[in-house]
Enzyme design. Structure first.
Site, PDB file in Angstrom:
ATOM      1  N   SER A 114       0.803  -1.225   0.000  1.00 14.62           N
ATOM      2  CA  SER A 114       0.000   0.000   0.000  1.00 14.62           C
ATOM      3  C   SER A 114       0.840   1.282   0.000  1.00 14.62           C
ATOM      4  CB  SER A 114      -0.995   0.002   1.162  1.00 14.62           C
ATOM      5  OG  SER A 114      -0.336  -0.062   2.405  1.00 14.62           O
ATOM      6  N   SER A 142      -9.061   7.044 -30.666  1.00 16.33           N
ATOM      7  CA  SER A 142     -10.090   6.219 -31.283  1.00 16.33           C
ATOM      8  C   SER A 142     -10.296   6.593 -32.734  1.00 16.33           C
ATOM      9  CB  SER A 142     -11.415   6.375 -30.529  1.00 16.33           C
ATOM     10  OG  SER A 142     -12.462   5.711 -31.219  1.00 16.33           O
ATOM     11  N   HIS A 177       4.408  -3.818 -10.460  1.00 17.30           N
ATOM     12  CA  HIS A 177       3.758  -5.112 -10.724  1.00 17.30           C
ATOM     13  C   HIS A 177       3.809  -5.440 -12.217  1.00 17.30           C
ATOM     14  CE1 HIS A 177       0.899  -8.389 -10.567  1.00 17.30           C
ATOM     15  NE2 HIS A 177       0.085  -7.745 -11.394  1.00 17.30           N
ATOM     16  N   ARG A 237       6.100  -8.361 -17.028  1.00 19.45           N
ATOM     17  CA  ARG A 237       6.409  -8.186 -18.443  1.00 19.45           C
ATOM     18  C   ARG A 237       7.899  -8.078 -18.745  1.00 19.45           C
ATOM     19  NH1 ARG A 237       2.370 -10.548 -20.954  1.00 19.45           N
ATOM     20  NH2 ARG A 237       0.473 -10.097 -19.772  1.00 19.45           N
TER      21      ARG A 237
END
Length: 233
Positions: free
Chosen positions: A62, A103, A196, A201
């Protein structure tokens, strides 16, 4: 914005950050109403380094969520969709991720694509259902690169033709090959979120293309959080 080029046309840029390594330690020390300061040279004290080591090793994560990094990334869709899983359905980063993506419902800029060079094509692995193996024969790689180039060129012509006929951009894009097409997006995440992501990766069995992006992200993040990022191998 500091940027690192990735693949043939992609990049990773670090837009902004909040916090530093010391804030990780101080977020943990608040439990005891304590606060640390940098040493006389403005560096992280040994006691704070040890505390950060302990927090990460024992998965007390945390305190790492009080620091934030915001990236701009230009990557093939096959990379972006692997990356996107770190912005959704993650119990430890809920409400700490932001993801905004360009987009083709709204834009009609020149499409760009990731086309591997002849030496970039990899074989299927012998002992796994996913991932890749050794590079394939170079001559076959030349053939595949040309086939992909010709496919993209033909698809772009169909896309432009649809636009010229008055078809809306959100449907004309159906003519474009999706997985290799570059997309631009912003990813904002906690320090824990990026650590993380890097853990997974940068692993030996991750897809090479997303690993290339992970290395770039780590390099940029480590300039701002040198001690915390040193914990990620």
């Amino acid at each position: 914005m500091k940027k690192i080029d990735v693949l043939n046309l992609g990049y990773v840029g670090l837009v902004s950050t909040m916090g530093n390594d010391l804030e990780v330690a101080n977020a943990a020390r608040v439990s005891f109403d304590k606060r640390s300061e940098p040493d006389a040279e403005g560096q992280l004290k040994k006691k704070d380094q040890k505390l950060i080591d302990f927090l990460w090793k024992e998965e007390h994560t945390s305190p790492f969520r009080h620091c934030v990094l915001s990236f701009e990334i230009y990557a093939p869709l096959m990379v972006a969709r692997q990356h996107w899983k770190y912005a959704v359905a993650s119990t430890f980063v809920d409400d700490q991720n932001g993801w905004n993506e360009s987009s083709r419902r709204y834009i009609t800029e020149e499409p760009t694509f990731y086309i591997p060079t002849a030496g970039d094509w990899r074989s299927a692995p012998e002992d796994s259902k996913q991932g890749s193996g050794d590079p394939i024969n170079y001559g076959l790689g030349i053939e595949l690169t040309m086939r992909l180039f010709n496919l993209i060129e033909a698809a772009e012509k169909e896309y432009q033709h649809a636009l010229e006929l008055g078809v809306c951009a959100e449907q004309a894009r159906l003519f474009l090959p999706a997985y290799g097409m570059y997309v631009r997006y912003r990813w904002t995440t906690s320090l824990h979120g990026i650590m993380h992501f890097l853990q997974q990766r940068l692993a030996h069995d991750a897809q090479k293309e997303i690993t290339d992006y992970a290395f770039a992200m780590k390099s940029l993040a480590q300039e701002e959080f040198p001690y915390s990022l040193s914990l990620i191998e």
